[in-house]
Design a protein around this motif. Structure first.
Motif, PDB file in Angstrom:
ATOM      1  N   LYS A  58     -14.895 -21.818  32.601  1.00 60.26           N
ATOM      2  CA  LYS A  58     -15.187 -20.313  32.606  1.00 60.26           C
ATOM      3  C   LYS A  58     -14.781 -19.679  34.108  1.00 60.26           C
ATOM      4  N   GLU A  59     -15.144 -20.562  35.132  1.00 61.59           N
ATOM      5  CA  GLU A  59     -14.930 -20.042  36.583  1.00 61.59           C
ATOM      6  C   GLU A  59     -13.413 -19.970  36.781  1.00 61.59           C
ATOM      7  N   ALA A  60     -12.652 -20.857  36.261  1.00 61.84           N
ATOM      8  CA  ALA A  60     -11.381 -21.075  36.164  1.00 61.84           C
ATOM      9  C   ALA A  60     -10.348 -19.986  35.448  1.00 61.84           C
ATOM     10  N   GLY A  61     -11.142 -19.655  34.277  1.00 60.31           N
ATOM     11  CA  GLY A  61     -10.659 -18.605  33.567  1.00 60.31           C
ATOM     12  C   GLY A  61     -10.803 -17.261  34.027  1.00 60.31           C
ATOM     13  N   SER A  62     -11.925 -17.065  34.665  1.00 62.75           N
ATOM     14  CA  SER A  62     -12.387 -15.872  35.380  1.00 62.75           C
ATOM     15  C   SER A  62     -11.254 -15.400  36.534  1.00 62.75           C
ATOM     16  N   ARG A  63     -10.912 -16.425  37.347  1.00 62.85           N
ATOM     17  CA  ARG A  63      -9.933 -16.386  38.230  1.00 62.85           C
ATOM     18  C   ARG A  63      -8.503 -16.311  37.774  1.00 62.85           C
ATOM     19  N   MET A  64      -8.349 -16.822  36.764  1.00 66.51           N
ATOM     20  CA  MET A  64      -7.033 -16.786  36.299  1.00 66.51           C
ATOM     21  C   MET A  64      -6.206 -15.383  36.389  1.00 66.51           C
ATOM     22  N   GLY A  65      -6.730 -14.265  36.022  1.00 68.35           N
ATOM     23  CA  GLY A  65      -5.854 -12.965  36.394  1.00 68.35           C
ATOM     24  C   GLY A  65      -5.704 -12.946  37.898  1.00 68.35           C
ATOM     25  N   LYS A  66      -6.532 -13.153  38.563  1.00 71.31           N
ATOM     26  CA  LYS A  66      -6.162 -13.016  40.177  1.00 71.31           C
ATOM     27  C   LYS A  66      -5.334 -13.969  40.683  1.00 71.31           C
ATOM     28  N   ALA A  67      -5.235 -14.985  39.911  1.00 75.56           N
ATOM     29  CA  ALA A  67      -4.309 -15.975  40.413  1.00 75.56           C
ATOM     30  C   ALA A  67      -2.809 -15.733  39.991  1.00 75.56           C
ATOM     31  N   THR A  68      -2.968 -15.191  38.908  1.00 78.11           N
ATOM     32  CA  THR A  68      -1.482 -14.569  38.423  1.00 78.11           C
ATOM     33  C   THR A  68      -1.145 -13.607  39.061  1.00 78.11           C
ATOM     34  N   GLN A  69      -1.813 -12.532  39.480  1.00 82.21           N
ATOM     35  CA  GLN A  69      -1.428 -11.649  40.261  1.00 82.21           C
ATOM     36  C   GLN A  69      -0.891 -11.953  41.491  1.00 82.21           C
ATOM     37  N   ALA A  70      -1.578 -12.982  42.266  1.00 81.06           N
ATOM     38  CA  ALA A  70      -1.223 -13.443  43.611  1.00 81.06           C
ATOM     39  C   ALA A  70      -0.001 -13.982  43.400  1.00 81.06           C
ATOM     40  N   ILE A  71       0.378 -14.945  42.365  1.00 83.06           N
ATOM     41  CA  ILE A  71       1.783 -15.599  42.153  1.00 83.06           C
ATOM     42  C   ILE A  71       2.917 -14.546  41.994  1.00 83.06           C
ATOM     43  N   LEU A  72       2.517 -13.572  41.128  1.00 77.93           N
ATOM     44  CA  LEU A  72       3.537 -12.622  40.751  1.00 77.93           C
ATOM     45  C   LEU A  72       3.987 -11.872  42.049  1.00 77.93           C
ATOM     46  N   GLY A  73       2.757 -11.444  42.711  1.00 79.39           N
ATOM     47  CA  GLY A  73       3.023 -10.843  44.164  1.00 79.39           C
ATOM     48  C   GLY A  73       4.130 -11.363  45.027  1.00 79.39           C
TER      49      GLY A  73
END
Length: 104
Positions: A84-99
């Motif tokens: 759950k914690e990893a899922g909630s951070r997935m969006g931020k991680a994706t944004q950071a990688i794309l950035g």
């Protein structure tokens, strides 16, 4: 000594010899009986100890199985929490990688 006295002495000696032989026989019988009883008690003690050990082993195995299930359940809960914690951070991680990728 008179013949009668000698006869009495021999008779008493024979009776004493017979009494000694009887006493030896009784002593041997008592010793053999005590040994048999001792062996029977020892065997009974061994059997009781084996039963007690088996019961304790079953008890320990049951406790270990219960503890194993508790540990597995806790591990499963911990995994779910991490997912759950990893899922909630997935969006931020994706944004950071794309950035970083797009930003480069």
């Amino acid at each position: 000594m008179s013949l009668e006295a000698i006869t009495r002495i021999r008779s008493v000696e024979e009776e004493m010899d017979q009494a000694r032989a009887d006493a030896r026989s009784r002593a041997q019988k008592l010793a053999a009986e005590a040994e048999r009883e001792g062996r029977a008690l020892l065997q009974q003690g061994k059997e009781q100890a084996a039963k007690a050990a088996a019961a304790e082993m079953e008890k320990a195995e049951a406790a270990a199985a219960k503890r194993r299930e508790e540990i597995l359940a806790q591990a499963e809960r911990d995994c779910e929490a991490l997912k759950k914690e990893a899922g909630s951070r997935m969006g931020k991680a994706t944004q950071a990688i794309l950035g970083r990728v797009v930003g480069n």
